[in-house]
Design a protein around this motif. Structure first.
Motif, mmCIF file in Angstrom:
data_model
loop_
_atom_site.group_PDB
_atom_site.id
_atom_site.type_symbol
_atom_site.label_atom_id
_atom_site.label_comp_id
_atom_site.label_asym_id
_atom_site.label_seq_id
_atom_site.Cartn_x
_atom_site.Cartn_y
_atom_site.Cartn_z
ATOM 1 N N LYS A 173 5.327 -2.906 -8.275
ATOM 2 C CA LYS A 173 4.265 -1.901 -8.230
ATOM 3 C C LYS A 173 3.405 -2.068 -6.979
ATOM 4 O O LYS A 173 3.202 -3.178 -6.508
ATOM 5 C CB LYS A 173 3.342 -2.058 -9.446
ATOM 6 C CG LYS A 173 4.009 -1.861 -10.772
ATOM 7 C CD LYS A 173 3.024 -2.172 -11.882
ATOM 8 C CE LYS A 173 3.570 -2.155 -13.266
ATOM 9 N NZ LYS A 173 4.803 -1.529 -13.536
ATOM 10 N N PRO A 174 2.868 -0.970 -6.472
ATOM 11 C CA PRO A 174 1.959 -1.094 -5.328
ATOM 12 C C PRO A 174 0.627 -1.713 -5.749
ATOM 13 O O PRO A 174 0.219 -1.611 -6.914
ATOM 14 C CB PRO A 174 1.756 0.356 -4.876
ATOM 15 C CG PRO A 174 2.051 1.186 -6.077
ATOM 16 C CD PRO A 174 3.072 0.424 -6.873
ATOM 17 N N PHE A 225 0.869 -1.164 0.000
ATOM 18 C CA PHE A 225 0.000 0.000 0.000
ATOM 19 C C PHE A 225 0.913 1.222 0.000
ATOM 20 O O PHE A 225 1.742 1.367 0.899
ATOM 21 C CB PHE A 225 -0.879 0.003 1.244
ATOM 22 C CG PHE A 225 -1.948 -1.047 1.209
ATOM 23 C CD1 PHE A 225 -3.276 -0.698 1.022
ATOM 24 C CD2 PHE A 225 -1.636 -2.390 1.354
ATOM 25 C CE1 PHE A 225 -4.269 -1.663 0.982
ATOM 26 C CE2 PHE A 225 -2.616 -3.365 1.310
ATOM 27 C CZ PHE A 225 -3.940 -2.997 1.124
ATOM 28 N N LEU A 226 0.780 2.056 -1.005
ATOM 29 C CA LEU A 226 1.612 3.248 -1.121
ATOM 30 C C LEU A 226 0.792 4.456 -0.698
ATOM 31 O O LEU A 226 -0.235 4.761 -1.317
ATOM 32 C CB LEU A 226 2.099 3.418 -2.560
ATOM 33 C CG LEU A 226 3.048 4.585 -2.798
ATOM 34 C CD1 LEU A 226 4.371 4.346 -2.078
ATOM 35 C CD2 LEU A 226 3.295 4.763 -4.295
ATOM 36 N N VAL A 250 3.477 -1.354 3.864
ATOM 37 C CA VAL A 250 3.119 0.048 3.681
ATOM 38 C C VAL A 250 4.389 0.820 3.349
ATOM 39 O O VAL A 250 5.412 0.675 4.014
ATOM 40 C CB VAL A 250 2.472 0.640 4.951
ATOM 41 C CG1 VAL A 250 2.178 2.125 4.763
ATOM 42 C CG2 VAL A 250 1.198 -0.112 5.308
ATOM 43 N N ARG A 251 4.298 1.610 2.289
ATOM 44 C CA ARG A 251 5.398 2.514 1.929
ATOM 45 C C ARG A 251 4.830 3.919 1.827
ATOM 46 O O ARG A 251 3.658 4.093 1.518
ATOM 47 C CB ARG A 251 6.010 2.128 0.571
ATOM 48 C CG ARG A 251 6.850 0.888 0.606
ATOM 49 C CD ARG A 251 7.464 0.511 -0.747
ATOM 50 N NE ARG A 251 7.761 1.616 -1.620
ATOM 51 C CZ ARG A 251 7.554 1.593 -2.941
ATOM 52 N NH1 ARG A 251 7.028 0.539 -3.522
ATOM 53 N NH2 ARG A 251 7.870 2.629 -3.679
ATOM 54 N N LEU A 256 -2.863 5.330 -2.046
ATOM 55 C CA LEU A 256 -3.788 6.069 -1.204
ATOM 56 C C LEU A 256 -3.296 7.516 -1.139
ATOM 57 O O LEU A 256 -2.225 7.781 -0.612
ATOM 58 C CB LEU A 256 -3.796 5.439 0.190
ATOM 59 C CG LEU A 256 -5.064 5.626 1.011
ATOM 60 C CD1 LEU A 256 -5.060 4.703 2.182
ATOM 61 C CD2 LEU A 256 -5.296 7.037 1.418
ATOM 62 N N TRP A 257 -4.068 8.406 -1.733
ATOM 63 C CA TRP A 257 -3.710 9.817 -1.787
ATOM 64 C C TRP A 257 -4.149 10.508 -0.498
ATOM 65 O O TRP A 257 -5.296 10.390 -0.093
ATOM 66 C CB TRP A 257 -4.381 10.483 -2.996
ATOM 67 C CG TRP A 257 -3.969 9.892 -4.299
ATOM 68 C CD1 TRP A 257 -4.629 8.920 -4.997
ATOM 69 C CD2 TRP A 257 -2.801 10.201 -5.051
ATOM 70 N NE1 TRP A 257 -3.931 8.621 -6.141
ATOM 71 C CE2 TRP A 257 -2.805 9.390 -6.201
ATOM 72 C CE3 TRP A 257 -1.748 11.098 -4.867
ATOM 73 C CZ2 TRP A 257 -1.812 9.446 -7.175
ATOM 74 C CZ3 TRP A 257 -0.742 11.153 -5.827
ATOM 75 C CH2 TRP A 257 -0.783 10.332 -6.967
ATOM 76 N N ASP A 258 -3.258 11.234 0.121
ATOM 77 C CA ASP A 258 -3.556 12.008 1.318
ATOM 78 C C ASP A 258 -4.600 13.079 0.990
ATOM 79 O O ASP A 258 -4.768 13.453 -0.169
ATOM 80 C CB ASP A 258 -2.247 12.676 1.778
ATOM 81 C CG ASP A 258 -2.352 13.307 3.135
ATOM 82 O OD1 ASP A 258 -2.939 14.405 3.221
ATOM 83 O OD2 ASP A 258 -1.852 12.731 4.102
ATOM 84 N N ASP A 259 -5.246 13.619 2.029
ATOM 85 C CA ASP A 259 -6.256 14.647 1.788
ATOM 86 C C ASP A 259 -5.655 15.977 1.337
ATOM 87 O O ASP A 259 -6.387 16.913 1.016
ATOM 88 C CB ASP A 259 -7.180 14.837 2.994
ATOM 89 C CG ASP A 259 -6.440 15.030 4.301
ATOM 90 O OD1 ASP A 259 -5.314 14.518 4.446
ATOM 91 O OD2 ASP A 259 -6.992 15.691 5.186
ATOM 92 N N ALA A 260 -4.316 16.080 1.262
ATOM 93 C CA ALA A 260 -3.690 17.266 0.666
ATOM 94 C C ALA A 260 -3.972 17.306 -0.843
ATOM 95 O O ALA A 260 -3.880 18.353 -1.472
ATOM 96 C CB ALA A 260 -2.187 17.254 0.916
ATOM 97 N N PHE A 261 -4.311 16.152 -1.415
ATOM 98 C CA PHE A 261 -4.659 16.057 -2.838
ATOM 99 C C PHE A 261 -6.173 16.026 -2.936
ATOM 100 O O PHE A 261 -6.830 15.195 -2.312
ATOM 101 C CB PHE A 261 -4.097 14.773 -3.451
ATOM 102 C CG PHE A 261 -2.602 14.677 -3.384
ATOM 103 C CD1 PHE A 261 -1.819 15.224 -4.378
ATOM 104 C CD2 PHE A 261 -1.986 14.052 -2.315
ATOM 105 C CE1 PHE A 261 -0.433 15.140 -4.312
ATOM 106 C CE2 PHE A 261 -0.603 13.963 -2.243
ATOM 107 C CZ PHE A 261 0.174 14.513 -3.251
#
Length: 126
Positions: free
Chosen positions: A48-49, A6-7, A30-31, A53-58
């Motif tokens: 490849k992951p 999970f990236l 987790v990376r 999972l994109w942080d809420d900053a995105f």
């Protein structure tokens, strides 16, 4: 059994500690990377992951463009994002991108289990 990665794309990995710990307890790796560029580089790598999972900053169109960039490299990589937006707003932004349900900004251990369950429901063997 293959360990899936999970990236998490974030500049604040400490905010993800409890969430990530729950994933590692479920035998998942987790990376962290701190930029979209590094996330895209990970998509091109041999290992490849399973999921980005994109942080809420995105959010909004920035999130949408990064997600499209990932799909152009390898559409088999699952994606979701951490979001405080209402479910219908999140769905509108991510529509057509095959995103899993958003991870709440609480980022709790329970939220990690919910994400694993969502992957299992679409046939990912974890």
């Amino acid at each position: 059994r293959h360990i899936m990665t999970f990236l998490i794309v974030t500049q604040t990995p400490e905010a993800w500690a409890t969430f990530a710990e729950s994933l590692t307890e479920a035998q998942q790796a987790v990376r962290y990377v701190d930029t979209a560029t590094l996330a895209l580089d990970a998509c091109r790598a041999d290992n490849k992951p399973l999921l980005i999972l994109w942080d809420d900053a995105f959010s909004g169109m920035t999130l949408r463009q990064h997600a499209i960039d990932v799909m152009m490299i390898d559409a088999r990589i699952h994606q979701t994002a951490c979001s405080a937006e209402a479910e219908d707003v999140f769905h509108e932004v991510t529509e057509g991108l095959g995103f899993l349900p958003a991870v709440p900004t609480t980022r709790s251990a329970h939220d990690a289990v919910t994400l694993l369950d969502a992957l299992k429901k679409i046939g990912v063997a974890l």
